[in-house]
Design a protein around this motif. Sequence first.
Motif, short mmCIF file in Angstrom:
data_model
loop_
_atom_site.label_atom_id
_atom_site.label_comp_id
_atom_site.label_asym_id
_atom_site.label_seq_id
_atom_site.Cartn_x
_atom_site.Cartn_y
_atom_site.Cartn_z
N ALA A 50 8.46 19.49 -24.11
CA ALA A 50 8.60 18.21 -23.40
C ALA A 50 10.07 17.78 -23.37
O ALA A 50 10.58 17.30 -22.35
CB ALA A 50 7.75 17.15 -24.11
N ALA A 51 10.77 18.00 -24.52
CA ALA A 51 12.20 17.63 -24.56
C ALA A 51 13.02 18.48 -23.58
O ALA A 51 13.89 17.97 -22.87
CB ALA A 51 12.73 17.82 -25.98
N ASP A 52 12.69 19.78 -23.55
CA ASP A 52 13.40 20.66 -22.60
C ASP A 52 13.16 20.22 -21.17
O ASP A 52 14.08 20.21 -20.34
CB ASP A 52 12.94 22.11 -22.78
CG ASP A 52 13.43 22.70 -24.09
OD1 ASP A 52 14.36 22.09 -24.69
OD2 ASP A 52 12.92 23.76 -24.51
N LYS A 53 11.91 19.87 -20.94
CA LYS A 53 11.59 19.43 -19.58
C LYS A 53 12.38 18.18 -19.23
O LYS A 53 12.94 18.05 -18.13
CB LYS A 53 10.08 19.14 -19.50
CG LYS A 53 9.62 18.76 -18.10
CD LYS A 53 8.12 18.46 -18.09
CE LYS A 53 7.69 17.96 -16.70
NZ LYS A 53 6.28 17.52 -16.72
N SER A 54 12.44 17.27 -20.23
CA SER A 54 13.19 16.04 -19.99
C SER A 54 14.68 16.32 -19.77
O SER A 54 15.31 15.77 -18.87
CB SER A 54 13.02 15.11 -21.20
OG SER A 54 13.82 13.97 -21.03
N ALA A 55 15.20 17.25 -20.62
CA ALA A 55 16.62 17.60 -20.46
C ALA A 55 16.89 18.26 -19.11
O ALA A 55 17.90 17.98 -18.46
CB ALA A 55 17.04 18.56 -21.58
N ALA A 56 15.94 19.12 -18.72
CA ALA A 56 16.10 19.78 -17.42
C ALA A 56 16.10 18.75 -16.30
O ALA A 56 16.88 18.85 -15.34
CB ALA A 56 14.99 20.80 -17.22
N ALA A 57 15.20 17.78 -16.47
CA ALA A 57 15.14 16.74 -15.44
C ALA A 57 16.45 15.96 -15.40
O ALA A 57 16.99 15.65 -14.33
CB ALA A 57 13.97 15.80 -15.74
N THR A 58 16.97 15.66 -16.60
CA THR A 58 18.26 14.95 -16.67
C THR A 58 19.37 15.77 -16.04
O THR A 58 20.20 15.25 -15.27
CB THR A 58 18.60 14.64 -18.14
OG1 THR A 58 17.52 13.95 -18.73
CG2 THR A 58 19.85 13.80 -18.23
N GLU A 59 19.39 17.07 -16.41
CA GLU A 59 20.42 17.96 -15.86
C GLU A 59 20.33 18.05 -14.34
O GLU A 59 21.34 18.02 -13.63
CB GLU A 59 20.24 19.36 -16.48
CG GLU A 59 21.31 20.35 -16.09
CD GLU A 59 22.64 20.02 -16.73
OE1 GLU A 59 23.65 20.53 -16.24
OE2 GLU A 59 22.67 19.21 -17.71
N LYS A 114 4.98 20.82 -32.42
CA LYS A 114 6.44 20.87 -32.31
C LYS A 114 6.87 21.62 -31.04
O LYS A 114 7.79 21.20 -30.33
CB LYS A 114 7.03 21.60 -33.52
CG LYS A 114 7.14 20.71 -34.74
CD LYS A 114 7.80 21.46 -35.88
CE LYS A 114 7.88 20.58 -37.13
NZ LYS A 114 8.41 21.33 -38.27
N GLU A 115 6.17 22.71 -30.78
CA GLU A 115 6.52 23.47 -29.58
C GLU A 115 6.27 22.64 -28.33
O GLU A 115 7.05 22.67 -27.38
CB GLU A 115 5.71 24.77 -29.53
CG GLU A 115 6.17 25.79 -30.57
CD GLU A 115 5.31 27.05 -30.56
OE1 GLU A 115 4.28 27.06 -29.85
OE2 GLU A 115 5.67 28.01 -31.27
N LEU A 116 5.14 21.89 -28.40
CA LEU A 116 4.85 21.03 -27.25
C LEU A 116 5.94 19.97 -27.09
O LEU A 116 6.41 19.68 -25.97
CB LEU A 116 3.49 20.36 -27.45
CG LEU A 116 2.27 21.26 -27.24
CD1 LEU A 116 0.98 20.52 -27.62
CD2 LEU A 116 2.20 21.71 -25.79
N ASP A 117 6.35 19.40 -28.27
CA ASP A 117 7.42 18.39 -28.21
C ASP A 117 8.71 18.98 -27.67
O ASP A 117 9.41 18.36 -26.86
CB ASP A 117 7.65 17.81 -29.62
CG ASP A 117 6.46 16.95 -30.07
OD1 ASP A 117 5.64 16.60 -29.20
OD2 ASP A 117 6.40 16.66 -31.28
N ALA A 118 9.02 20.22 -28.16
CA ALA A 118 10.27 20.86 -27.70
C ALA A 118 10.21 21.15 -26.20
O ALA A 118 11.19 20.94 -25.48
CB ALA A 118 10.49 22.18 -28.46
#
Lengths: 192, 175
Positions: A80-89, A74-78
């Motif tokens: 990864a999601a944060d990374k994706s969100a940061a990339a989007t941002e 889950k932490e890895l998924d989170a």
Amino acid sequence: MSVLSIIAFAHRIAEETPVLDKDGHVTTHSWILPENAEIIYGGISSLLIFFMLFKFGAPAIKKSFAARTEKIQKELDAAAADKSAAATEAATIRQAKGDIEGERARLLADAATQAAAVLEDGRVRLAAEVVDLEAKGVTDIASAQGRVGDELRAEIARLSSAAVDHVVTGSLDDATHQELIENFINRVGAGS
Amino acid sequence: MSDNRIEGYARGLFEIARAEGTLDVVEDELFRFARSFEGSDSLRSALTDEQIPPAKRQAIIEDLLGGKASATTTQLVAMVVGSGRGRDLPAIVNNLVARASSVKHQEVAEVRTAVALTADQQARLGAALVKATGKQVNLKVVVDPSVLGGIVATVGDTVIDGSVRTRIDQLKSRL
């Protein structure tokens, strides 16, 4: 085979004849190895404990590992999601930066247009005000001329009045008074 | 002062003058004094000043009228002024004159001239006014220098103006 029979069997195997030292005291068979019964019972106990551990402890440990694995996943998924969100941002910010440049250019263009309009409007208004002021000036001059004329006429009238007062009062001697009185009496008497 | 009080004073003065048998003289003198009172600010302020004691005000009256007017007139004016009614003196006198004229079936004719009229002129003027107005008149002559010349006669609501002042005013208006 029941547990009791296993125990009895083991007991028979482990049954040994006691060894006595020269003083008649009971002693071990080997100076380093344990007794047979101790080996047999200890081995059985160890097997039993390992079995119990495998039977009851292993699922809990396995469950714990699974939970930990799931948590890590889950932490890895989170992450990864944060990374994706940061990339989007970051992409959004980069886009916004591009928009800001465009907006700045647009605002500058608008400001230039409005400034030109204000300037033109000001010129038109000033021209109108100049025309109004000229007209007002002409009116004021005409009014001042009229006022001066009126004041001059009033002054002439005042001086004339003073002159009339002076002349009339200076010329009213007793004979004139009597003449005025007689004329009044005659006029009133004749006027009926 | 209320009209009733003015009328009361006027009736009192009238009865005293009539009892004295000097109504015509007193009426005439009071009328002329009232006109002088109206025309002089200093006289009016002196006779109506409450700060001046009544005796002092009456002494002023004695000084002014003594020897120039009848004793009755002097005493009546002194009485009115001494009682603190100096401010109402013209109204009281006008009421008295109207009352006297009414008794004689006459109308008061106030005549203002710049110079005094002779008896003959007064008689002829009275006759002319009777002829002009159709009323018997009680002639009251007031010497008023502001008239400048000629005569202004007022009989009731009728004003016959032959004064130089009015002609000058008219000339000034035209100017």
